[in-house]
Motif scaffolding. Structure first.
Motif, short mmCIF file in Angstrom:
data_model
loop_
_atom_site.label_atom_id
_atom_site.label_comp_id
_atom_site.label_asym_id
_atom_site.label_seq_id
_atom_site.Cartn_x
_atom_site.Cartn_y
_atom_site.Cartn_z
N VAL A 118 0.82 -1.20 0.00
CA VAL A 118 0.00 0.00 0.00
C VAL A 118 0.87 1.26 0.00
O VAL A 118 1.84 1.35 0.74
CB VAL A 118 -0.91 0.04 1.25
CG1 VAL A 118 -1.94 1.15 1.12
CG2 VAL A 118 -1.58 -1.30 1.45
N THR A 166 1.01 4.89 1.18
CA THR A 166 0.37 5.72 2.20
C THR A 166 1.00 7.10 2.23
O THR A 166 2.11 7.31 1.72
CB THR A 166 0.47 5.09 3.60
OG1 THR A 166 1.85 5.03 3.98
CG2 THR A 166 -0.13 3.69 3.61
N ALA A 224 -5.13 7.40 -1.28
CA ALA A 224 -4.12 6.74 -0.46
C ALA A 224 -4.54 6.81 1.00
O ALA A 224 -5.05 7.85 1.45
CB ALA A 224 -2.75 7.40 -0.64
N PRO A 225 -4.35 5.72 1.74
CA PRO A 225 -4.61 5.79 3.18
C PRO A 225 -3.65 6.76 3.85
O PRO A 225 -2.51 6.92 3.42
CB PRO A 225 -4.34 4.35 3.65
CG PRO A 225 -4.44 3.51 2.43
CD PRO A 225 -3.95 4.38 1.31
N VAL A 226 -4.13 7.41 4.88
CA VAL A 226 -3.31 8.31 5.69
C VAL A 226 -2.91 7.54 6.94
O VAL A 226 -3.78 7.08 7.69
CB VAL A 226 -4.06 9.60 6.05
CG1 VAL A 226 -3.17 10.52 6.87
CG2 VAL A 226 -4.56 10.30 4.79
N ALA A 227 -1.61 7.38 7.16
CA ALA A 227 -1.14 6.55 8.27
C ALA A 227 -0.07 7.28 9.06
O ALA A 227 0.78 7.98 8.49
CB ALA A 227 -0.60 5.23 7.75
N MET A 268 -3.73 3.53 10.56
CA MET A 268 -4.47 4.33 9.58
C MET A 268 -5.41 5.28 10.30
O MET A 268 -6.17 4.88 11.19
CB MET A 268 -5.26 3.42 8.64
CG MET A 268 -5.95 4.17 7.50
SD MET A 268 -6.68 3.06 6.28
CE MET A 268 -7.90 2.21 7.29
N ILE A 304 -8.23 8.56 4.94
CA ILE A 304 -7.89 8.34 3.54
C ILE A 304 -7.96 9.69 2.83
O ILE A 304 -8.79 10.53 3.18
CB ILE A 304 -8.84 7.30 2.89
CG1 ILE A 304 -8.32 6.88 1.51
CG2 ILE A 304 -10.26 7.84 2.79
CD1 ILE A 304 -9.05 5.67 0.95
N PRO A 306 -9.50 0.64 1.48
CA PRO A 306 -8.38 -0.05 2.14
C PRO A 306 -8.79 -1.45 2.57
O PRO A 306 -9.94 -1.69 2.95
CB PRO A 306 -8.08 0.84 3.35
CG PRO A 306 -8.73 2.15 3.06
CD PRO A 306 -9.93 1.83 2.22
N LEU A 348 -3.25 -2.79 7.89
CA LEU A 348 -3.50 -2.37 6.51
C LEU A 348 -2.59 -3.18 5.59
O LEU A 348 -1.37 -3.13 5.70
CB LEU A 348 -3.21 -0.88 6.37
CG LEU A 348 -3.36 -0.26 4.98
CD1 LEU A 348 -4.82 -0.29 4.55
CD2 LEU A 348 -2.85 1.17 5.00
N MET A 406 -5.06 -2.22 -1.04
CA MET A 406 -6.14 -1.33 -1.48
C MET A 406 -6.85 -1.98 -2.65
O MET A 406 -6.21 -2.63 -3.49
CB MET A 406 -5.58 0.02 -1.93
CG MET A 406 -5.13 0.93 -0.83
SD MET A 406 -6.50 1.80 -0.02
CE MET A 406 -6.90 3.06 -1.22
#
Length: 202
Positions: A11, A13, A35-38, A44, A47, A113, A120, A123
């Motif tokens: 993924v 991120t 994109a996931p926000v991590a 996570m 997003i 996700p 995670l 995706m």
């Protein structure tokens, strides 16, 4: 077909403290729409999608207007944490990909996700689902035949595939037909299964 079989991994991120412009470059460089926000620990927190990043990103061009354009009252958001979506729909790795596709069509969500044991791992985007459906019939036929062989069912059924629809021709009791149907439905690219007896009837 399960969700982890159609997802994209690893993924990409972005951190919540990245600037909007940095996140735009990440999406553009990886040719993705979200994109996931991590955080640094991998948790996570949201997003960020193209739509989030485009909001307020452009200044009006004065050449397009007869009168001068008034300036903005406030600066556009600068950090990903300011524009991301915190309420994220997720999919479990072993959930049904068909149910996920239905949800994405119903809600208009483009990317989801995928998590396993709270982590995670991938995706799934509309593009991933389209890629599965775009598999040629010859490849689907080979995959179906190989999957049946793994379960010792290759000699019982003759396989034909047309436009992703799989027909199994052979003789077997109701239990054997149900087993073959369940096996073939796990193969990526299969859109429908018909298990026919020797007379060609379902």
């Amino acid at each position: 077909m399960l969700t982890h079989e159609v997802m994209t991994a690893p993924v990409v991120t972005v951190p919540p403290y990245a600037t909007v412009r940095q996140a735009i470059r990440v999406l553009h460089e990886h040719d993705i729409t979200a994109a996931p926000v991590a955080r640094s620990g991998g948790r996570m927190v949201g997003i960020v999608r193209e739509m989030d990043l485009l909001r307020g990103a452009f200044e009006a061009d004065p050449r397009a207007f007869a009168r001068p354009v008034a300036g903005r009252g406030e600066a556009p958001p600068r950090l990903v944490s300011d524009v991301m979506t915190a309420d994220v729909r997720i999919a479990c790795a072993n959930s049904d990909a068909a149910a996920l596709a239905d949800m994405m069509v119903r809600t208009g969500i483009k990317s989801v996700p995928v998590v396993a044991d709270g982590e995670l791992i991938g995706m799934v985007s509309r593009r991933d689902l389209i890629a599965v459906l775009a598999r040629g019939d010859a490849r689907v036929h080979d995959d179906v035949t190989a999957t049946l062989a793994e379960y010792g069912e290759q000699g019982r059924w003759a396989v034909t595939v047309w436009d992703g629809i799989v027909e199994l021709h052979g003789r077997g009791d109701e239990s054997a037909r149900r087993l073959a149907d369940a096996i073939v439905r796990t193969v990526p690219g299969v859109t429908r299964v018909a298990v026919l007896d020797g007379s060609g009837r379902d």
